[in-house]
Design a protein around this motif. Structure first.
Motif, PDB file in Angstrom:
ATOM      1  N   LEU A  26      10.654  -4.317  16.237  1.00 17.79           N
ATOM      2  CA  LEU A  26      10.321  -4.877  14.940  1.00 17.79           C
ATOM      3  C   LEU A  26       8.829  -4.723  14.676  1.00 17.79           C
ATOM      4  CD1 LEU A  26      12.417  -8.148  15.150  1.00 17.79           C
ATOM      5  CD2 LEU A  26      13.036  -6.006  14.052  1.00 17.79           C
ATOM      6  N   VAL A  27       8.488  -3.863  13.730  1.00 15.25           N
ATOM      7  CA  VAL A  27       7.092  -3.604  13.399  1.00 15.25           C
ATOM      8  C   VAL A  27       6.937  -3.711  11.894  1.00 15.25           C
ATOM      9  CG1 VAL A  27       5.219  -1.916  13.479  1.00 15.25           C
ATOM     10  CG2 VAL A  27       6.822  -2.078  15.372  1.00 15.25           C
ATOM     11  N   TYR A  28       5.925  -4.450  11.428  1.00 16.40           N
ATOM     12  CA  TYR A  28       5.660  -4.590   9.997  1.00 16.40           C
ATOM     13  C   TYR A  28       4.978  -3.327   9.477  1.00 16.40           C
ATOM     14  CZ  TYR A  28       3.354  -5.910   5.704  1.00 16.40           C
ATOM     15  OH  TYR A  28       2.914  -5.949   4.416  1.00 16.40           O
ATOM     16  N   SER A  29       5.470  -2.831   8.374  1.00 18.47           N
ATOM     17  CA  SER A  29       4.791  -1.723   7.699  1.00 18.47           C
ATOM     18  C   SER A  29       4.799  -2.020   6.205  1.00 18.47           C
ATOM     19  CB  SER A  29       5.484  -0.399   7.993  1.00 18.47           C
ATOM     20  OG  SER A  29       6.806  -0.436   7.535  1.00 18.47           O
ATOM     21  N   PRO A  30       3.628  -2.061   5.569  1.00 16.25           N
ATOM     22  CA  PRO A  30       3.565  -2.409   4.148  1.00 16.25           C
ATOM     23  C   PRO A  30       4.162  -1.312   3.280  1.00 16.25           C
ATOM     24  CG  PRO A  30       1.419  -1.743   4.938  1.00 16.25           C
ATOM     25  CD  PRO A  30       2.318  -1.802   6.132  1.00 16.25           C
ATOM     26  N   LEU A  31       4.704  -1.715   2.111  1.00 19.57           N
ATOM     27  CA  LEU A  31       5.257  -0.747   1.178  1.00 19.57           C
ATOM     28  C   LEU A  31       4.218  -0.292   0.159  1.00 19.57           C
ATOM     29  CD1 LEU A  31       8.766  -2.294   0.415  1.00 19.57           C
ATOM     30  CD2 LEU A  31       8.222  -0.359   1.880  1.00 19.57           C
ATOM     31  N   ASN A  32       3.372  -1.199  -0.279  1.00 15.01           N
ATOM     32  CA  ASN A  32       2.406  -0.903  -1.323  1.00 15.01           C
ATOM     33  C   ASN A  32       1.362   0.086  -0.801  1.00 15.01           C
ATOM     34  OD1 ASN A  32       0.540  -0.934  -3.384  1.00 15.01           O
ATOM     35  ND2 ASN A  32       0.536  -3.155  -3.586  1.00 15.01           N
ATOM     36  N   PRO A  33       1.183   1.221  -1.475  1.00 16.08           N
ATOM     37  CA  PRO A  33       0.177   2.187  -1.019  1.00 16.08           C
ATOM     38  C   PRO A  33      -1.240   1.630  -1.074  1.00 16.08           C
ATOM     39  CG  PRO A  33       1.655   3.205  -2.600  1.00 16.08           C
ATOM     40  CD  PRO A  33       1.972   1.754  -2.577  1.00 16.08           C
ATOM     41  N   GLY A  34      -1.500   0.695  -1.967  1.00 13.45           N
ATOM     42  CA  GLY A  34      -2.821   0.096  -2.040  1.00 13.45           C
ATOM     43  C   GLY A  34      -3.134  -0.794  -0.853  1.00 13.45           C
ATOM     44  N   LEU A  35      -2.112  -1.204  -0.123  1.00 12.34           N
ATOM     45  CA  LEU A  35      -2.300  -2.063   1.041  1.00 12.34           C
ATOM     46  C   LEU A  35      -2.041  -1.328   2.347  1.00 12.34           C
ATOM     47  CD1 LEU A  35      -0.535  -5.253  -0.345  1.00 12.34           C
ATOM     48  CD2 LEU A  35      -2.975  -4.776  -0.265  1.00 12.34           C
ATOM     49  N   GLY A  36      -2.074  -0.008   2.304  1.00  8.46           N
ATOM     50  CA  GLY A  36      -1.903   0.769   3.520  1.00  8.46           C
ATOM     51  C   GLY A  36      -0.510   1.314   3.717  1.00  8.46           C
ATOM     52  N   GLY A  37       0.338   1.239   2.704  1.00  3.50           N
ATOM     53  CA  GLY A  37       1.701   1.739   2.818  1.00  3.50           C
ATOM     54  C   GLY A  37       1.779   3.249   2.599  1.00  3.50           C
ATOM     55  N   ASN A  38       2.984   3.740   2.510  1.00  4.23           N
ATOM     56  CA  ASN A  38       3.236   5.160   2.345  1.00  4.23           C
ATOM     57  C   ASN A  38       2.790   5.612   0.950  1.00  4.23           C
ATOM     58  OD1 ASN A  38       4.232   7.747   2.303  1.00  4.23           O
ATOM     59  ND2 ASN A  38       6.342   7.178   2.773  1.00  4.23           N
ATOM     60  N   PRO A  39       1.874   6.588   0.846  1.00  5.00           N
ATOM     61  CA  PRO A  39       1.417   7.041  -0.468  1.00  5.00           C
ATOM     62  C   PRO A  39       2.515   7.706  -1.298  1.00  5.00           C
ATOM     63  CG  PRO A  39       0.083   8.005   1.298  1.00  5.00           C
ATOM     64  CD  PRO A  39       1.173   7.229   1.932  1.00  5.00           C
ATOM     65  N   ASP A  40       3.580   8.159  -0.664  1.00  7.17           N
ATOM     66  CA  ASP A  40       4.674   8.780  -1.408  1.00  7.17           C
ATOM     67  C   ASP A  40       5.467   7.758  -2.223  1.00  7.17           C
ATOM     68  OD1 ASP A  40       3.995  11.231  -0.349  1.00  7.17           O
ATOM     69  OD2 ASP A  40       5.390  11.053   1.330  1.00  7.17           O
ATOM     70  N   LEU A  41       5.284   6.482  -1.943  1.00 10.53           N
ATOM     71  CA  LEU A  41       5.991   5.440  -2.678  1.00 10.53           C
ATOM     72  C   LEU A  41       5.264   5.019  -3.949  1.00 10.53           C
ATOM     73  CD1 LEU A  41       7.218   3.098   0.187  1.00 10.53           C
ATOM     74  CD2 LEU A  41       8.562   4.681  -1.173  1.00 10.53           C
ATOM     75  N   PHE A  42       4.095   5.610  -4.231  1.00 10.29           N
ATOM     76  CA  PHE A  42       3.343   5.192  -5.412  1.00 10.29           C
ATOM     77  C   PHE A  42       4.126   5.429  -6.698  1.00 10.29           C
ATOM     78  CE2 PHE A  42       0.456   6.050  -8.937  1.00 10.29           C
ATOM     79  CZ  PHE A  42      -0.224   4.848  -8.974  1.00 10.29           C
ATOM     80  N   GLY A  43       4.769   6.591  -6.826  1.00 12.41           N
ATOM     81  CA  GLY A  43       5.518   6.922  -8.042  1.00 12.41           C
ATOM     82  C   GLY A  43       6.667   5.961  -8.316  1.00 12.41           C
ATOM     83  N   PRO A  44       7.573   5.754  -7.365  1.00  8.62           N
ATOM     84  CA  PRO A  44       8.681   4.822  -7.614  1.00  8.62           C
ATOM     85  C   PRO A  44       8.218   3.386  -7.855  1.00  8.62           C
ATOM     86  CG  PRO A  44       9.199   6.217  -5.734  1.00  8.62           C
ATOM     87  CD  PRO A  44       7.787   6.500  -6.109  1.00  8.62           C
ATOM     88  N   LEU A  45       7.203   2.933  -7.114  1.00 11.73           N
ATOM     89  CA  LEU A  45       6.717   1.572  -7.323  1.00 11.73           C
ATOM     90  C   LEU A  45       6.040   1.439  -8.686  1.00 11.73           C
ATOM     91  CD1 LEU A  45       5.285   0.651  -3.809  1.00 11.73           C
ATOM     92  CD2 LEU A  45       7.371  -0.177  -4.884  1.00 11.73           C
ATOM     93  N   ASN A  46       5.345   2.481  -9.118  1.00 13.70           N
ATOM     94  CA  ASN A  46       4.703   2.455 -10.430  1.00 13.70           C
ATOM     95  C   ASN A  46       5.750   2.438 -11.540  1.00 13.70           C
ATOM     96  OD1 ASN A  46       2.565   2.396 -12.186  1.00 13.70           O
ATOM     97  ND2 ASN A  46       2.327   4.617 -12.221  1.00 13.70           N
ATOM     98  N   GLU A  47       6.829   3.174 -11.379  1.00 13.13           N
ATOM     99  CA  GLU A  47       7.903   3.173 -12.376  1.00 13.13           C
ATOM    100  C   GLU A  47       8.568   1.796 -12.463  1.00 13.13           C
ATOM    101  OE1 GLU A  47       8.905   5.424 -14.641  1.00 13.13           O
ATOM    102  OE2 GLU A  47       7.099   6.503 -14.020  1.00 13.13           O
ATOM    103  N   LEU A  48       8.783   1.156 -11.319  1.00 11.85           N
ATOM    104  CA  LEU A  48       9.359  -0.192 -11.336  1.00 11.85           C
ATOM    105  C   LEU A  48       8.436  -1.177 -12.051  1.00 11.85           C
ATOM    106  CD1 LEU A  48      10.864  -0.552  -7.748  1.00 11.85           C
ATOM    107  CD2 LEU A  48      12.105  -0.478  -9.910  1.00 11.85           C
ATOM    108  N   ALA A  49       7.134  -1.029 -11.839  1.00 10.45           N
ATOM    109  CA  ALA A  49       6.184  -1.916 -12.508  1.00 10.45           C
ATOM    110  C   ALA A  49       6.188  -1.667 -14.011  1.00 10.45           C
ATOM    111  CB  ALA A  49       4.785  -1.713 -11.933  1.00 10.45           C
TER     112      ALA A  49
END
Length: 93
Positions: A26-49
């Motif tokens: 069990l390891v924590y990994s952030p989703l938000n690219p601004g908080l150190g998460g995967n930069p490839d998730l920026f597009g889908p997270l931006n669309e949800l916002a």
């Protein structure tokens, strides 16, 4: 009797080992690219916002502070200018 205790203790330790080893995955990994998460998730997270954002440029929608208007409140405490002078506190009426 002593042999049974040691066998039981060894069996419990052996059976409990995979549980302890499984907890290490069990390891924590952030989703938000601004908080150190995967930069490839920026597009889908931006669309949800953008879908959740109800702000409209014409002033409608969910942007800004709400305007709340309360009606005037007149409280008559009985006595004083314009109050109910005929109320008797001992009567309770």
């Amino acid at each position: 009797m002593k042999m049974q205790k040691s066998v039981a203790l060894a069996l419990c330790a052996f059976l409990g080992l995979p549980v302890v080893a499984a907890a290490q995955g069990l390891v924590y990994s952030p989703l938000n690219p601004g908080l150190g998460g995967n930069p490839d998730l920026f597009g889908p997270l931006n669309e949800l916002a953008n879908i959740q954002n109800e702000f409209a440029e014409d002033g409608g929608g969910g942007g800004g502070f709400p305007i709340i208007e309360f009606p005037d409140i007149d409280i008559d405490l009985g006595g004083g200018i314009g109050g109910a002078d005929d109320v008797d506190p001992a009567d309770g009426s």
